[in-house]
Each structure stands twice: as structure tokens, then as C-alpha cells.
Design an enzyme around this catalytic site. Structure first.
Site, PDB file in Angstrom:
ATOM      1  N   ARG A  61      -6.511  -8.247  -9.243  1.00  0.00           N
ATOM      2  CA  ARG A  61      -7.189  -9.526  -9.468  1.00  0.00           C
ATOM      3  C   ARG A  61      -8.664  -9.248  -9.725  1.00  0.00           C
ATOM      4  O   ARG A  61      -9.118  -8.114  -9.647  1.00  0.00           O
ATOM      5  CB  ARG A  61      -7.049 -10.421  -8.244  1.00  0.00           C
ATOM      6  CG  ARG A  61      -7.509  -9.713  -6.959  1.00  0.00           C
ATOM      7  CD  ARG A  61      -7.515 -10.614  -5.752  1.00  0.00           C
ATOM      8  NE  ARG A  61      -7.677  -9.893  -4.496  1.00  0.00           N
ATOM      9  CZ  ARG A  61      -8.806  -9.421  -4.011  1.00  0.00           C
ATOM     10  NH1 ARG A  61      -9.924  -9.580  -4.709  1.00  0.00           N
ATOM     11  NH2 ARG A  61      -8.864  -8.794  -2.851  1.00  0.00           N
ATOM     12  N   LYS A 111       0.806  -1.215   0.000  1.00  0.00           N
ATOM     13  CA  LYS A 111       0.000   0.000   0.000  1.00  0.00           C
ATOM     14  C   LYS A 111       0.845   1.275   0.000  1.00  0.00           C
ATOM     15  O   LYS A 111       0.499   2.264  -0.649  1.00  0.00           O
ATOM     16  CB  LYS A 111      -0.954  -0.012   1.194  1.00  0.00           C
ATOM     17  CG  LYS A 111      -2.097  -1.008   1.055  1.00  0.00           C
ATOM     18  CD  LYS A 111      -3.035  -0.917   2.229  1.00  0.00           C
ATOM     19  CE  LYS A 111      -4.298  -1.748   2.013  1.00  0.00           C
ATOM     20  NZ  LYS A 111      -4.055  -3.161   1.848  1.00  0.00           N
ATOM     21  N   HIS A 165     -14.500  -3.822   8.336  1.00  0.00           N
ATOM     22  CA  HIS A 165     -13.775  -3.611   7.087  1.00  0.00           C
ATOM     23  C   HIS A 165     -13.983  -4.731   6.078  1.00  0.00           C
ATOM     24  O   HIS A 165     -13.289  -4.771   5.060  1.00  0.00           O
ATOM     25  CB  HIS A 165     -12.274  -3.407   7.342  1.00  0.00           C
ATOM     26  CG  HIS A 165     -11.982  -2.317   8.317  1.00  0.00           C
ATOM     27  ND1 HIS A 165     -12.253  -0.990   8.062  1.00  0.00           N
ATOM     28  CD2 HIS A 165     -11.462  -2.352   9.582  1.00  0.00           C
ATOM     29  CE1 HIS A 165     -11.910  -0.254   9.108  1.00  0.00           C
ATOM     30  NE2 HIS A 165     -11.440  -1.054  10.041  1.00  0.00           N
TER      31      HIS A 165
END
Length: 653
Positions: free
Chosen positions: A297, A116, A235
Site C-alpha cells: 500500500r 510475514k 515500534h
């Protein structure tokens, strides 16, 4: 077109790939663990190869076993699905080095977007707006705490290698930061083998907007519009939809344009998703939407994009992997209606969404009006080894309200036993007035958790179930023919030389006692009627229509996606015993990842005693009351079975 594809995955996504590959005439090869030997995807593939024991780290996560299976079966390509090795750049490179076709982006793109912090740096260089935060190399507690204070609480801690909501913690105040950081790093290390984190400013009214992108080997990149994945719990996405509510054309053009720019910046090929976080405090605005990460993906929620665009994204993947250009140009991709997807999990909302495992004795999913992508079938089993998602329900409507109504009804029609599911919870989410109005953000569920998880049943199914069970009870109460040949067929309450008496019958509903009182109302011969009341005095009237049910003793009645058990033998559940005597039981098979207390320690109600990892998630077990840890058998790193006593508390004197 490819001649054969090995699917390096399992469950629902394996079945999804097999379905499209079969339509295109592509031979399919499945790999499976010992736990999945009887799974539907194994039976549906043209060829299936056993690759190891149940734990994923000994089967689905072992590249060498996947490649060996490909060589053994003569596979031309490998499709990784999502999860497992799908975003592993080293595995992608190993597939290519083995002379096979990798159905996914180049390893370089996976590496660029896989971490990230590195991905955000690439996006900044490409001119894509990113969320304010800390991306530094210094990972010390002191430095991270200092940077968190600079950003201002609340802050979000995120694993740099994270995904799927794992390795992510929201911290509201400085004094909680160190403990939350340790928990996040521990989960990140266990899930991704990398405990590094980054920090981001926590957006107080966040919306999760993502854009489906697709690239080919000729350098073309298009988007297939956006999805809104704001309805989340811990989340983890719960309900996804396309398009995003409240998205105007100008904002759509800006966010989708940024997604295409992001994909081109890393030379992207294949299916990918660029994820953004939006500050929705003033609605969706182009200047309040920031890049968050890119998933290199296919996504779990790809069906909603398929429903609104009319495209098969797995077919696109196979075409692009075969070297063909994208099937459509950007101006040929259009939106049609609205689509929503709900993730059906094997979990129990009534117990804090703890995963539920076991046999699928009864398993019915809706048919006709919705698309169902299922991982399992009746007679199968949900094991503790993998993600608890067992199916996806996808509804398409002419507009958002229509799609939501169709999805809610589909969730209400789910029938699963004895494994618990979140179907009723999903139905309440999709039909909640605030959701229908589009007043959503990532805190939607948490703010309404109590009402969304409350088990509610109407009187009619309860009374109908009791009526059916009582009918069966009386039918079974037949006399000996040689003595009572001329007597009424129903002799409940019959007494020799005296009027029939009222009787109290035991009944338990979901393990709780609900005594019945049955009294003769009138009749003669074989035509008798009875007055039946439950403990609270409600009469049992109009019980001819019984909702969907199965079984006889006990009887299981389904309503609204949930199930109730009716039995004439009152029961006391183990959970009630555990809460009263202080025994802390393992709610499921799993691994003890940490023990936060010691024997003899004084604890307060709600304090975390230990943390159990199961089905790829951590679950904290807390003290049910103020007390002292009298016994402690849990050991960090140990594997435990369901129902094992891990600790025992004694009340404070």
C-alpha cells in the site's frame, strides 16, 4: 484517467487523496462514520456517504458497506489509503469482482506479502536476503520457546499478519518469553484476527530502511530510492527521512535493487514499500541489510519521497490504476536535497504517551516553510475510536542538517489545546545532537527517553504570562468612581491613611502553586511601578514580550510545541490524588483486554494490574506502590470511560 474514486478511509490520508484527485479532475467520494460526520475530509469530498457507527469494525472495516456506497454513488474505483482494509486481499478481490477498479496491487501480491512468514519464504526463493529466525507452523508455546533459545536472546516475536508495530515484542531473557508471547498473540488477534507469530534474531543496532517501489500493469517496476524510519517508539515510526543517512551509492544500489527484485517476484502493481532491517553496528553495508516485510500500500511517510523526487505518488497511483504506464523510467528519477517527516500524535509524553482525546479548542499548525498534511482543524475533536495521529509535518532542505532544523522549528510552532500532543518531544528529537550527527538506530528514543520527554520552559514566557495576568488583574481592580475618582488607577495594596502594602497573590502554573509577592516600587498619580517576585525570589522583569498565548483566565502560553496554564486559582490534579490514595483510574475511554490481578492480592510497585486498549494500542496500568488490591471493578472485555476507578490499592502495613 479515472472519472471518480471512492476513498475507503478517513482523516489525513483521505484529505491527501482528495487534494490530488481534485487537481486531476477526478470526482471524489468519501465514506464516514457517525464520529466523523463533521470531519474536514467529509466536507472536502464531492460526495459523502454515512456507513455506520463510530467503531471501525462497524463502519470502515465492513467491506459490504464500502461496496454499497460505491454502487450508490457510481464510483469507478476504490482507493483504500493505508490501514483499515488497504492490505485485505479478500476486499481487493471483492472490489474487482464488483466491476470496480482497485487502486492497489493484485490480491495475489497482497496475499504473498500479507503474512510475514510466507513473504520471507517468497523472498528467499527470489534471492532476497532475509533475517535469521523461525517460520514454522508449530505455534505451541513449547516449540516457540525452544526455537527462541536456539536463535539466542534477545529475540523478536512478530505477528505473521502484523504491521504498524502491532503484534511485536522484544524478549531479552527466556523467563519472560511465555508472558511476552501471550501479550503479542492477544494483540495480534485483536488487531488482525490472526494470532500466529514468527521469531527473528533481534539486531542490537538496528536501522529501519525501506524502499519505495512502484509497478504498472505493463510489467515495469521502479524504485524511488530509500527512506530511513529508524526513529521509533514501541515500534511505531516517529520521524522518517529520505534519503537514509550514511547510505553510500553501492549500498543504495544493492538495497534498492533487492526491493525491485522483491516487487517483481510477486507481480507487483501500484505503490508499495519493501522494508529492510540493517545492522548498523559498522555503518550501512550491503551484506548487513535483510528483508523484513513488504507493505502492499501507500505508506504514511510517502511525503518525504515526494519531496526529494518531486513526484506525486497519489497521482502515480491514479495513473497506473487507469491502465497507463509509469510516468518515469528508472534513470529519470533523481534525488534532490533532504526531507523529514514528523508524525504529530494526540498523546501526552508526560504520561507515558497515553493518547489524548477531546475538543480542539485551539489548533494552530506552522505555515509556509513546511508541508502540513492534517487530519483535523480547530473546533474539531479527537475521538478515542481511531489512530491518534492528527497531522504530519514534512520539511525539505538542501541537506540533512537544514531539513532537521526546519522540522524542529515547525514542531516548536505547533499550538494545540486542550488535547495534548507530542510536538515538543518531536522538536527535541529533531534537534538532538546525536540525531543531527546521524547516530540513530531504532533504540535511539528509548535510550534518551527521559531527556526527550522532560518538560522544559524558559523563564521569559513564564514571567511574561505572569506579567500579563497581573496587569489584567490590576486593571480589573477599579474603585468606585464616586469615592476614588482622583486615586491612582491601580490600587493593589492600597490602604486608607497608610502606605501601600506588599501583597501575596495566589497563582497556579500547570496546577501547581506559584505564589507572587507584589510590592510598590514607586510612582505617583496614575504612574506607579511595582516589584513583583515569584516564590523562589526571581524578579519579574522585562515582561513586555509575550509569546503566543490565548485565553484570559486561565491564560495558556505556548512555547516549543508545549503549553502552560496560568491561573490565579491553585489546583490539585486528579492524577496526583490517584497516585497518593491508590485509586487506579482509566486514563481514557477504552476496552479492558485483560486483568492480571485479583481482589486481595499483594502487588509490588510497577506490577501490571490490567491492560486497557484504546486508539488501536494496548496500555498497561501499573501499581503506583507496594500494596494490596482492596477493590477491583475492572472486568476483561468491558468498556470504560475516562476517569473511572478500575481498582484501588491499599499500602502494605
Amino acid at each position: 484517467m479515472l472519472s471518480s474514486v471512492l476513498i475507503a478511509n478517513r482523516g489525513e490520508i483521505a484529505r491527501r487523496i482528495i487534494r490530488t484527485a481534485r487537481e486531476l479532475g477526478v470526482r471524489t467520494i468519501a465514506v464516514y462514520s457517525e464520529a466523523d460526520a463533521e470531519a474536514p475530509f467529509v466536507m472536502e469530498a464531492d460526495v459523502a456517504i454515512l456507513i455506520g457507527p463510530a467503531p471501525a469494525r462497524e463502519s470502515y472495516l465492513v467491506p459490504e458497506k464500502i461496496l454499497a456506497a460505491a454502487r450508490q454513488t457510481g464510483a469507478e474505483a476504490i482507493h483504500p489509503g493505508y490501514g483499515f482494509l488497504s492490505e485485505n486481499a479478500d476486499f481487493a478481490q471483492a472490489v474487482i469482482d464488483a466491476g470496480l477498479i482497485w487502486i492497489g496491487p493484485p490480491p495475489s501480491a497482497i496475499r504473498a506479502m500479507g503474512l510475514k512468514d510466507a513473504a520471507k519464504k517468497v523472498m528467499i526463493a527470489a534471492g532476497v536476503p532475509t533475517t535469521p529466525g523461525y517460520l514454522g507452523e508449530d505455534q505451541s508455546v513449547e516449540r516457540l520457546s525452544e526455537e527462541a533459545a536456539k536463535i539466542g536472546f534477545p529475540v523478536l516475536i512478530k505477528a505473521v499478519a502484523g504491521g504498524g508495530g502491532k503484534g511485536m515484542r522484544k524478549v531479552d531473557k527466556a523467563e519472560d518469553f511465555a508472558a511476552m508471547l501471550a501479550s503479542c498473540q492477544r494483540e495480534a488477534s485483536a488487531s488482525f484476527g490472526d494470532d500466529r507469530v514468527l521469531l527473528e534474531k533481534y539486531v542490537t543496532r538496528p536501522r529501519h530502511i525501506e524502499v519505495q517501489v512502484f509497478g504498472d500493469s505493463q510489467g515495469n517496476v521502479v524504485h524511488l530510492f530509500e527512506r530511513d524510519c529508524s526513529l521509533q517508539r514501541r515500534h511505531q515510526k516517529v520521524i522518517e527521512e529520505a534519503p537514509a543517512p550514511g547510505m553510500d551509492e553501492a549500498t543504495r544500489a544493492a538495497v534498492c535493487g533487492a526491493a525491485v527484485k522483491a516487487a517483481k517476484a510477486v507481480g507487483y502493481v501500484g505503490a508499495g514499500t519493501v522494508e529492510f532491517i540493517a545492522d548498523a553496528s559498522e555503518g550501512l553495508r550491503a551484506d548487513r541489510i535483510w528483508f523484513m516485510e513488504m507493505n502492499t500500500r501507500l505508506q504514511v511517510e510517502h511525503p518525504v519521497t515526494e519531496m526529494v523526487t518531486g513526484q506525486d505518488l497519489v497521482e502515480w497511483q491514479l495513473l497506473v490504476a487507469s491502465g497507463e504506464p509509469l510516468p518515469l523510467a528508472q534513470d529519470e528519477i533523481t534525488l534532490d536535497g533532504w526531507a523529514m517527516e514528523a508524525r504529530l500524535y494526540a498523546e501526552n509524553p508526560a504520561t507515558g504517551f497515553l493518547p489524548s482525546t477531546g475538543p480542539l479548542t485551539h489548533f494552530r499548525l506552522p505555515e509556509g516553510d513546511v508541508r502540513v498534511d492534517s487530519a483535523v482543524e480547530e473546533g474539531g475533536e479527537v475521538t478515542p475510536f481511531y489512530d491518534p495521529m492528527i497531522a504530519k509535518l514534512i520539511a525539505h532542505g538542501v541537506d540533512r542538517e537544514d531539513a532537521a532544523a526546519r522540522l524542529a522549528e515547525a514542531c516548536r510552532l505547533v499550538e494545540v489545546y486542550p488535547v495534548k500532543t507530542n510536538a515538543a518531544f518531536l522538536a527535541k528529537c529533531a534537534s538532538h545532537p546525536d540525531f543531527i550527527d546521524g547516530a540513530i538506530d531504532t533504540g535511539f528514543i528509548e535510550a534518551r527517553l527521559e531527556e526527550l520527554t522532560l518538560r522544559e520552559f524558559s523563564d521569559a514566557p513564564t514571567l511574561a504570562a505572569i506579567g500579563q495576568r497581573l496587569e489584567a488583574f490590576m486593571e480589573a481592580d477599579q474603585p468606585r468612581a464616586d469615592v476614588w475618582a482622583s486615586a491612582p488607577s491601580r490600587l493593589l495594596g492600597f490602604r486608607m491613611n497608610a502606605p501601600r502594602a506588599a501583597m501575596n497573590l495566589p497563582l497556579s502554573v500547570d496546577g501547581k502553586a506559584m505564589p507572587l509577592r507584589v510590592a510598590l516600587a514607586g510612582g505617583s498619580g496614575d504612574d506607579w511601578s511595582w516589584d513583583i517576585t515569584v516564590e523562589d525570589g526571581r524578579p519579574l522583569d522585562d515582561v513586555d514580550v509575550l509569546p503566543s498565548a490565548f485565553g484570559s483566565d486561565p491564560l495558556y502560553v505556548f512555547e516549543g510545541g508545549d503549553v502552560r496554564e496560568f491561573d490565579f486559582t491553585p489546583k490539585v490534579g486528579a492524577a496526583h490524588v490517584a497516585a497518593s490514595d491508590g485509586a487506579i483510574l482509566s486514563p481514557m475511554p477504552g476496552k479492558i483486554v485483560s486483568v492480571a490481578v485479583e481482589a486481595g492480592q499483594t502487588v509490588v510497585k510497577g506490577q501490571t494490574l490490567l491492560t486497557l486498549e484504546a486508539m488501536k494500542m494496548e496500555h498497561a496500568l501499573a501499581a503506583p506502590f507496594d500494596g494490596v488490591v482492596a477493590e477491583l471493578s475492572a472486568v476483561a472485555g468491558g468498556q470504560v470511560s475516562e476517569g473511572v476507578v478500575l481498582a484501588k490499592l491499599e499500602p502494605v502495613a
